[in-house]
Design an enzyme around this catalytic site. Structure first.
Site, PDB file in Angstrom:
ATOM      1  N   ALA A  89       0.815  -1.219   0.000  1.00 41.82           N
ATOM      2  CA  ALA A  89       0.000   0.000   0.000  1.00 41.82           C
ATOM      3  C   ALA A  89       0.841   1.258   0.000  1.00 41.82           C
ATOM      4  O   ALA A  89       0.435   2.287  -0.545  1.00 41.82           O
ATOM      5  CB  ALA A  89      -0.933   0.004   1.211  1.00 41.82           C
ATOM      6  N   CYS A  90       2.011   1.204   0.598  1.00 33.56           N
ATOM      7  CA  CYS A  90       2.826   2.392   0.862  1.00 33.56           C
ATOM      8  C   CYS A  90       3.637   2.814  -0.364  1.00 33.56           C
ATOM      9  O   CYS A  90       4.437   2.012  -0.886  1.00 33.56           O
ATOM     10  CB  CYS A  90       3.764   2.104   2.033  1.00 33.56           C
ATOM     11  SG  CYS A  90       5.001   3.383   2.324  1.00 33.56           S
ATOM     12  N   PRO A  91       3.498   4.050  -0.823  1.00 36.66           N
ATOM     13  CA  PRO A  91       4.268   4.480  -1.996  1.00 36.66           C
ATOM     14  C   PRO A  91       5.767   4.538  -1.752  1.00 36.66           C
ATOM     15  O   PRO A  91       6.563   4.339  -2.674  1.00 36.66           O
ATOM     16  CB  PRO A  91       3.706   5.876  -2.298  1.00 36.66           C
ATOM     17  CG  PRO A  91       3.149   6.356  -0.994  1.00 36.66           C
ATOM     18  CD  PRO A  91       2.624   5.129  -0.318  1.00 36.66           C
ATOM     19  N   TRP A  92       6.172   4.799  -0.523  1.00 38.86           N
ATOM     20  CA  TRP A  92       7.601   4.872  -0.194  1.00 38.86           C
ATOM     21  C   TRP A  92       8.213   3.469  -0.240  1.00 38.86           C
ATOM     22  O   TRP A  92       9.309   3.287  -0.782  1.00 38.86           O
ATOM     23  CB  TRP A  92       7.794   5.518   1.176  1.00 38.86           C
ATOM     24  CG  TRP A  92       6.897   6.688   1.382  1.00 38.86           C
ATOM     25  CD1 TRP A  92       5.713   6.722   2.052  1.00 38.86           C
ATOM     26  CD2 TRP A  92       7.074   8.027   0.860  1.00 38.86           C
ATOM     27  NE1 TRP A  92       5.148   7.968   1.999  1.00 38.86           N
ATOM     28  CE2 TRP A  92       5.963   8.795   1.283  1.00 38.86           C
ATOM     29  CE3 TRP A  92       8.076   8.631   0.109  1.00 38.86           C
ATOM     30  CZ2 TRP A  92       5.825  10.137   0.962  1.00 38.86           C
ATOM     31  CZ3 TRP A  92       7.937   9.977  -0.215  1.00 38.86           C
ATOM     32  CH2 TRP A  92       6.821  10.717   0.206  1.00 38.86           C
ATOM     33  N   HIS A 137       6.942   1.041  -1.945  1.00 35.41           N
ATOM     34  CA  HIS A 137       6.787   0.601  -3.334  1.00 35.41           C
ATOM     35  C   HIS A 137       8.023   0.932  -4.163  1.00 35.41           C
ATOM     36  O   HIS A 137       8.438   0.164  -5.031  1.00 35.41           O
ATOM     37  CB  HIS A 137       5.530   1.262  -3.923  1.00 35.41           C
ATOM     38  CG  HIS A 137       5.096   0.680  -5.229  1.00 35.41           C
ATOM     39  ND1 HIS A 137       4.006   1.158  -5.922  1.00 35.41           N
ATOM     40  CD2 HIS A 137       5.592  -0.315  -5.996  1.00 35.41           C
ATOM     41  CE1 HIS A 137       3.858   0.470  -7.036  1.00 35.41           C
ATOM     42  NE2 HIS A 137       4.810  -0.425  -7.108  1.00 35.41           N
TER      43      HIS A 137
END
Length: 326
Positions: A53-56, A58
């Site tokens: 879920a986390c863009p960082w 990802h």
């Protein structure tokens, strides 16, 4: 703070001024290719904790994939739902895509942090790069982890991945410059808009966000990627925000002046091109992304109802070039 103490309200992120201020990462050591380094590059020694879920987090998954590090660095994936104790591990039988922590045996990410530093009292974030040998956290700053993945393990990957760099020396000044304003106004800008608790903070950050999206659209009208025909770290850092924009940030974070799918044709083309690179699609778990934001942020969405749309179709039309753009 002990592992049994009562944690703070995990979704209370805005400050008294109504602004969201992102925490500075605490663990900032580096894996290096030298055997004499404090954290030398070794196959199987390091473990990456992430959330789909986390863009960082990802970002780190993408560079791990593009650098062929899947057999060098193992991973654990947390549950998409962030509860009162933060990120939790879960069996893939219960939560497809998630994993248990078979490295430290932790139930929550917070236990991993406290194993490394028992007095740690800041937020328990992902990604986390863990050293299995020394039983400690190497680094929890995504921008630094992707730099390590970019070069530190080159001697350990298959020949076709050696020398691939997303931070080429001749473009570093430009990459650093574009990263700076995109981080502030876009990567973090969606959060500063969505977590604002004052009208002024929301409007100021939301308008700055869309000013930057217009700037990016103009750049991509003239070039394939942010810095010409070569895919760089700057593109990968932006991609993880853009792929979440229409399904999450447009509605959930009130970033609703325009959508990527209908308002930014050049950004959409660019997003499809990156998504269609080998291995990237597998790092995008839209179920985890949507359920995390809409179900975890109950201060924004108390009903926890998750919208249906996954955003624009990124598989079609096919736009990926035949040659590798990096």
């Amino acid at each position: 703070m002990s592992s049994t103490s009562t944690p703070p309200i995990i979704t209370k992120w805005a400050s008294k001024d109504g602004e969201f201020h992102r925490q500075v990462s605490s663990f900032r050591s580096f894996v290096e290719p030298s055997a004499a380094a404090e954290f030398p590059a070794e196959s199987g020694r390091y473990h990456l904790y992430v959330s789909y879920a986390c863009p960082w987090a990802h970002r780190t998954l993408i560079v791990r994939q593009l650098k062929g590090l899947q057999d060098v660095i193992s991973i654990s994936v947390v549950h998409y739902l962030m509860g009162p104790n933060g990120w939790e591990f879960a069996s893939p039988d219960d939560v497809p895509g998630a994993t248990l922590d078979d490295v430290t045996g932790a139930k929550y990410i917070r236990e991993v942090y406290l194993k490394a530093e028992p007095s740690y009292s800041a937020r328990f974030t992902v990604p986390v790069l863990w050293d299995k040998k020394r039983q400690t956290i190497v680094n929890n700053e995504s921008s630094e982890i992707i730099r390590m993945f970019n070069t530190a393990f080159d001697d350990l990957v298959a020949p076709e991945y050696r020398g691939i760099t997303f931070y080429p020396e001749n473009l570093r000044v430009q990459i650093d410059g574009i990263n700076e304003w995109i981080y502030d106004t876009v990567n973090n800008g969606v959060y500063k808009s969505g977590f604002a608790v004052s009208q002024d903070a929301y409007e100021r950050n939301c308008r700055a966000l869309f000013e930057s999206l217009e700037r990016i659209e103009r750049i991509l009208a003239e070039s394939e990627f942010l810095l010409g025909s070569r895919l760089t770290e700057a593109d990968l850092r932006l991609f993880t925000t853009i792929v979440r924009f229409d399904p999450v940030y447009h509605g959930h974070f009130k970033c609703n002046l325009k959508q990527i799918g209908t308002g930014y044709p050049n950004i959409l083309r660019w997003t499809r091109e990156i998504y269609q690179l080998p291995g990237i699609k597998g790092t995008v778990n839209m179920e985890h992304i949507k359920k995390h934001y809409y179900m975890s942020h109950t201060q924004i969405n108390p009903t926890q109802v998750v919208p249906l749309s996954d955003g624009p179709n990124l598989d079609s039309p096919e736009v990926r070039p035949a040659s590798r753009p990096y």
